[in-house]
Design an enzyme around this catalytic site. Structure first.
Site, PDB file in Angstrom:
ATOM      1  N   GLU A 229      63.970 -13.370 -32.802  1.00 18.63           N
ATOM      2  CA  GLU A 229      62.593 -13.048 -32.387  1.00 18.63           C
ATOM      3  C   GLU A 229      61.894 -14.315 -31.885  1.00 18.63           C
ATOM      4  OE1 GLU A 229      61.811  -9.957 -32.163  1.00 18.63           O
ATOM      5  OE2 GLU A 229      62.736  -8.814 -33.784  1.00 18.63           O
TER       6      GLU A 229
ATOM      7  N   ASN B 233      58.979  -6.395 -26.827  1.00 19.95           N
ATOM      8  CA  ASN B 233      60.205  -5.621 -27.072  1.00 19.95           C
ATOM      9  C   ASN B 233      61.365  -6.080 -26.200  1.00 19.95           C
ATOM     10  OD1 ASN B 233      59.200  -3.889 -29.063  1.00 19.95           O
ATOM     11  ND2 ASN B 233      58.122  -2.721 -27.498  1.00 19.95           N
TER      12      ASN B 233
ATOM     13  N   HIS C 257      68.682  -6.325 -37.615  1.00 20.02           N
ATOM     14  CA  HIS C 257      67.828  -6.074 -36.445  1.00 20.02           C
ATOM     15  C   HIS C 257      67.870  -7.261 -35.467  1.00 20.02           C
ATOM     16  CE1 HIS C 257      64.369  -4.740 -34.155  1.00 20.02           C
ATOM     17  NE2 HIS C 257      63.759  -5.888 -34.405  1.00 20.02           N
TER      18      HIS C 257
ATOM     19  N   HIS D 235      67.868  -1.605 -30.231  1.00 20.93           N
ATOM     20  CA  HIS D 235      67.701  -0.405 -31.063  1.00 20.93           C
ATOM     21  C   HIS D 235      68.890   0.544 -30.884  1.00 20.93           C
ATOM     22  CE1 HIS D 235      63.068  -1.027 -31.316  1.00 20.93           C
ATOM     23  NE2 HIS D 235      63.687  -1.568 -32.354  1.00 20.93           N
TER      24      HIS D 235
ATOM     25  N   LYS E 254      50.857  -3.780 -36.732  1.00 23.02           N
ATOM     26  CA  LYS E 254      51.698  -2.572 -36.678  1.00 23.02           C
ATOM     27  C   LYS E 254      52.244  -2.326 -38.074  1.00 23.02           C
ATOM     28  CE  LYS E 254      53.502  -2.443 -31.965  1.00 23.02           C
ATOM     29  NZ  LYS E 254      54.743  -2.563 -31.157  1.00 23.02           N
TER      30      LYS E 254
ATOM     31  N   GLU F 104      49.174  -1.744 -27.601  1.00 22.91           N
ATOM     32  CA  GLU F 104      50.357  -1.630 -26.747  1.00 22.91           C
ATOM     33  C   GLU F 104      50.192  -0.659 -25.586  1.00 22.91           C
ATOM     34  OE1 GLU F 104      54.129  -2.281 -28.765  1.00 22.91           O
ATOM     35  OE2 GLU F 104      55.053  -0.890 -27.374  1.00 22.91           O
TER      36      GLU F 104
ATOM     37  N   LYS G 192      51.801 -14.567 -30.181  1.00 30.99           N
ATOM     38  CA  LYS G 192      51.589 -13.167 -30.568  1.00 30.99           C
ATOM     39  C   LYS G 192      50.093 -12.863 -30.631  1.00 30.99           C
ATOM     40  CE  LYS G 192      53.064  -9.236 -33.051  1.00 30.99           C
ATOM     41  NZ  LYS G 192      54.043  -8.585 -33.861  1.00 30.99           N
TER      42      LYS G 192
ATOM     43  N   HIS H 296      64.915  -5.273 -27.136  1.00 24.21           N
ATOM     44  CA  HIS H 296      64.865  -4.257 -28.190  1.00 24.21           C
ATOM     45  C   HIS H 296      65.367  -2.884 -27.735  1.00 24.21           C
ATOM     46  CE1 HIS H 296      62.599  -7.353 -30.210  1.00 24.21           C
ATOM     47  NE2 HIS H 296      62.370  -6.601 -31.265  1.00 24.21           N
TER      48      HIS H 296
ATOM     49  N   ARG I 236      41.248   5.923 -47.200  1.00 27.03           N
ATOM     50  CA  ARG I 236      41.071   5.856 -45.728  1.00 27.03           C
ATOM     51  C   ARG I 236      41.054   4.427 -45.194  1.00 27.03           C
ATOM     52  NH1 ARG I 236      37.498  10.216 -46.753  1.00 27.03           N
ATOM     53  NH2 ARG I 236      38.563  12.158 -46.256  1.00 27.03           N
TER      54      ARG I 236
ATOM     55  N   ARG J 242      51.649  -5.858 -24.534  1.00 32.42           N
ATOM     56  CA  ARG J 242      52.291  -6.019 -25.840  1.00 32.42           C
ATOM     57  C   ARG J 242      53.739  -5.508 -25.834  1.00 32.42           C
ATOM     58  NH1 ARG J 242      49.727  -4.994 -31.898  1.00 32.42           N
ATOM     59  NH2 ARG J 242      51.645  -5.527 -32.984  1.00 32.42           N
TER      60      ARG J 242
HETATM   61  P1  NAD Z   1      63.579  -7.455 -44.741  1.00 35.56           P
HETATM   62  O1  NAD Z   1      62.159  -7.252 -45.046  1.00 35.56           O
HETATM   63  O2  NAD Z   1      64.531  -6.364 -45.096  1.00 35.56           O
HETATM   64  O3  NAD Z   1      64.074  -8.809 -45.395  1.00 35.56           O
HETATM   65  C1  NAD Z   1      65.419  -9.228 -45.249  1.00 35.56           C
HETATM   66  C2  NAD Z   1      66.074  -9.538 -46.591  1.00 35.56           C
HETATM   67  O4  NAD Z   1      65.602 -10.795 -47.048  1.00 35.56           O
HETATM   68  C3  NAD Z   1      65.750  -8.543 -47.696  1.00 35.56           C
HETATM   69  O5  NAD Z   1      66.886  -8.357 -48.484  1.00 35.56           O
HETATM   70  C4  NAD Z   1      64.666  -9.264 -48.497  1.00 35.56           C
HETATM   71  O6  NAD Z   1      64.593  -8.851 -49.835  1.00 35.56           O
HETATM   72  C5  NAD Z   1      65.133 -10.696 -48.402  1.00 35.56           C
HETATM   73  N1  NAD Z   1      64.113 -11.717 -48.545  1.00 35.56           N
HETATM   74  C6  NAD Z   1      62.874 -11.731 -48.023  1.00 35.56           C
HETATM   75  N2  NAD Z   1      62.281 -12.899 -48.235  1.00 35.56           N
HETATM   76  C7  NAD Z   1      63.144 -13.663 -48.943  1.00 35.56           C
HETATM   77  C8  NAD Z   1      63.109 -14.978 -49.429  1.00 35.56           C
HETATM   78  N3  NAD Z   1      62.085 -15.797 -49.180  1.00 35.56           N
HETATM   79  N4  NAD Z   1      64.172 -15.423 -50.120  1.00 35.56           N
HETATM   80  C9  NAD Z   1      65.253 -14.627 -50.310  1.00 35.56           C
HETATM   81  N5  NAD Z   1      65.354 -13.383 -49.839  1.00 35.56           N
HETATM   82  C10 NAD Z   1      64.314 -12.902 -49.147  1.00 35.56           C
HETATM   83  O7  NAD Z   1      63.798  -7.710 -43.174  1.00 35.56           O
HETATM   84  P2  NAD Z   1      62.946  -8.499 -42.079  1.00 35.56           P
HETATM   85  O8  NAD Z   1      63.939  -8.961 -41.086  1.00 35.56           O
HETATM   86  O9  NAD Z   1      62.001  -9.450 -42.662  1.00 35.56           O
HETATM   87  O10 NAD Z   1      62.050  -7.343 -41.412  1.00 35.56           O
HETATM   88  C11 NAD Z   1      62.636  -6.264 -40.740  1.00 35.56           C
HETATM   89  C12 NAD Z   1      61.608  -5.153 -40.680  1.00 35.56           C
HETATM   90  O11 NAD Z   1      60.471  -5.608 -39.950  1.00 35.56           O
HETATM   91  C13 NAD Z   1      62.101  -3.906 -39.990  1.00 35.56           C
HETATM   92  O12 NAD Z   1      61.757  -2.778 -40.765  1.00 35.56           O
HETATM   93  C14 NAD Z   1      61.332  -3.881 -38.671  1.00 35.56           C
HETATM   94  O13 NAD Z   1      61.091  -2.574 -38.213  1.00 35.56           O
HETATM   95  C15 NAD Z   1      60.058  -4.574 -39.066  1.00 35.56           C
HETATM   96  N6  NAD Z   1      59.354  -5.214 -37.950  1.00 35.56           N
HETATM   97  C16 NAD Z   1      58.041  -4.955 -37.811  1.00 35.56           C
HETATM   98  C17 NAD Z   1      57.312  -5.560 -36.803  1.00 35.56           C
HETATM   99  C18 NAD Z   1      55.838  -5.324 -36.699  1.00 35.56           C
HETATM  100  O14 NAD Z   1      55.231  -5.770 -35.722  1.00 35.56           O
HETATM  101  N7  NAD Z   1      55.223  -4.678 -37.676  1.00 35.56           N
HETATM  102  C19 NAD Z   1      57.940  -6.455 -35.933  1.00 35.56           C
HETATM  103  C20 NAD Z   1      59.298  -6.717 -36.094  1.00 35.56           C
HETATM  104  C21 NAD Z   1      60.002  -6.083 -37.118  1.00 35.56           C
HETATM  105  N1  GLY Z   2      57.045  -6.732 -32.727  1.00 36.43           N
HETATM  106  C1  GLY Z   2      56.424  -5.967 -31.700  1.00 36.43           C
HETATM  107  C2  GLY Z   2      54.945  -5.899 -31.777  1.00 36.43           C
HETATM  108  O1  GLY Z   2      54.326  -6.360 -32.709  1.00 36.43           O
HETATM  109  O2  GLY Z   2      54.345  -5.361 -30.908  1.00 36.43           O
END
Ligand code: NAD
Ligand code: GLY
Length: 362
Positions: free
Chosen positions: A186, A246, A266, A253, A144, A238, A228, A249, A122, A242
């Site tokens: 971003e 987006n 993305h 999306h 998130k 949100e 942030k 986005h 939990r 917050r």
């Molecule tokens: P990702 O996690 O897929 O990483 C991109 C690529 O880079 C992958 O192939 C990974 O293995 C590689 N990689 C990571 N670090 C590395 C490093 N230091 N050296 C070499 N390769 C490396 O993609 P991302 O762009 O980091 O994240 C996208 C995700 O984040 C999506 O799922 C999106 O929904 C999520 N997201 C979440 C929030 C949130 O607030 N929680 C906000 C924005 C995006």
């Molecule tokens: N990346 C959007 C949020 O964290 O709210």
């Protein structure tokens, strides 16, 4: 080392930014009185950085049970099946309520680890060690967490704040330049949605940022994390403010979904979506054509696409009705009132479709 506090009462936590931030992991585990540790990473990042994390943990706590679980690499594995992979590892490692999960990777690993940590017994503590620019400036902060369903991205999840975020700009050196540009989408978003001076400083420093100059990167990552943290403090779940994060986005999306996930990153889709949000804002009389040109110029300077065309506007509108900002069937967009000032507004279908046509959608 730059230290920023995310102020959320009893859920407050520090963000450490700077070369050597990964070495803070021992201190953070001590602060949390951790009993055991599970490092969650993927098959790309694990071989590069997990050994360093384990070495730091062992130096601080020679008897601490610590294990690593590697997920397959890719957004397509951000699903419940691979949450089960993390939970199976938690069972094998005998994690208890005082155990800590560490997310070592980009946004995919971060979102999944946080979600698994929110569920295990939990809810246990987790630490974010983001290794992509996108994760350093955005996804590792704010709590998130979640995974995708076949019906859509991030449809299930939980708000579960990390206990700390450790950001070392040096890990970006192994990242593909295309991923750096995607992270910059971003970064510029923060400027356009709420800080005109930041836009100007990004315009001046883009070559240093793309070359990963450590001082420029640390400064910009810290600026984004501060923005942030401020927004999350105001509106953790949100309810309003917050949602401005987006910007770009809603169109972005739709681009990702219409072109098929993975075709465009993305950040690339968000960049083209930000230009579209600027065009829509101009059509609604908020900003000038010169402002739109300025948005386009910065997107291009990041190495990002200004336009992703050949998408059907009517189909895109249907996709947008599934957006999480849509309320009671009314699609809402983050619009620019000026460069550095944004609002969230409902927009009627014809205005949005006209902007899509102007941006090359059929
Ligand atoms: P990702 O996690 O897929 O990483 C991109 C690529 O880079 C992958 O192939 C990974 O293995 C590689 N990689 C990571 N670090 C590395 C490093 N230091 N050296 C070499 N390769 C490396 O993609 P991302 O762009 O980091 O994240 C996208 C995700 O984040 C999506 O799922 C999106 O929904 C999520 N997201 C979440 C929030 C949130 O607030 N929680 C906000 C924005 C995006
Ligand atoms: N990346 C959007 C949020 O964290 O709210």
């Amino acid at each position: 080392m730059i230290r920023i506090n995310v102020e959320l009462g009893e859920r407050s936590y520090p963000i450490h930014i700077g070369q050597g931030a990964l070495e803070e992991v021992g201190k953070e585990l001590a602060r949390l009185n951790a009993t055991r540790v599970l490092v969650v990473t993927n098959t790309t990042v694990g071989p590069m950085y997990a050994g360093r994390i384990l070495k730091n943990i062992q130096a601080a706590f020679p008897n601490m049970p610590a294990a690593v679980v590697e997920l397959p690499d890719g957004e397509c594995y951000k699903d419940l099946e691979h949450i089960q992979t993390i939970l199976d590892a938690a069972v094998r490692c005998g994690l208890d309520r005082k155990s800590v999960m560490i997310a070592l990777g980009g946004g995919v690993v971060g979102d999944m680890t946080g979600f698994a940590a929110s569920m295990w017994m939990r809810g246990i503590s987790f630490i974010q060690i983001p290794t992509t620019l996108l994760a350093q400036v955005d996804s590792s902060v704010g709590g998130k967490t979640g995974v995708n369903l076949p019906a859509g991205k991030n449809l299930i999840g939980a708000f579960h704040q990390p206990k700390s975020v450790l950001i070392d700009p040096d890990v970006l050196k192994t990242l593909d330049p295309r991923q750096i540009s995607a992270g910059l989408a971003e970064v510029i978003k923060y400027g356009f949605l709420g800080d005109c001076q930041f836009v100007q400083s990004l315009e001046e420093r883009m070559p240093q940022l793309r070359a990963l100059d450590p001082a420029a990167i640390s400064d910009v990552v810290a600026h984004c994390c501060r923005m942030k943290a401020r927004i999350v403090k105001l509106d953790e779940r949100e309810a309003g403010e917050r949602a401005k994060l987006n910007l770009g986005h809603t169109f972005g999306h739709a681009i990702e979904k219409a072109t098929g996930y993975g075709v465009w990153l993305h950040g690339e889709a968000v960049a083209a979506g930000t230009v579209m949000a600027a065009v829509l804002s101009r059509r609604l009389g908020y900003i000038s054509e010169d402002d739109v040109v300025r948005v386009r110029r910065l997107v291009k300077a990041c190495g990002l696409p200004e336009v992703i065309a050949n998408i059907n506007a009517q189909e895109a509108w249907l996709l947008m009705q599934g957006d999480k900002k849509t309320l009671g069937g009314i699609v809402r967009f983050v619009l620019m009132h000026s460069i550095g000032e944004s609002v969230i507004e409902s927009v009627d279908k014809q205005a949005a479709v006209d902007a899509m046509h102007e941006c090359g959608w059929s």
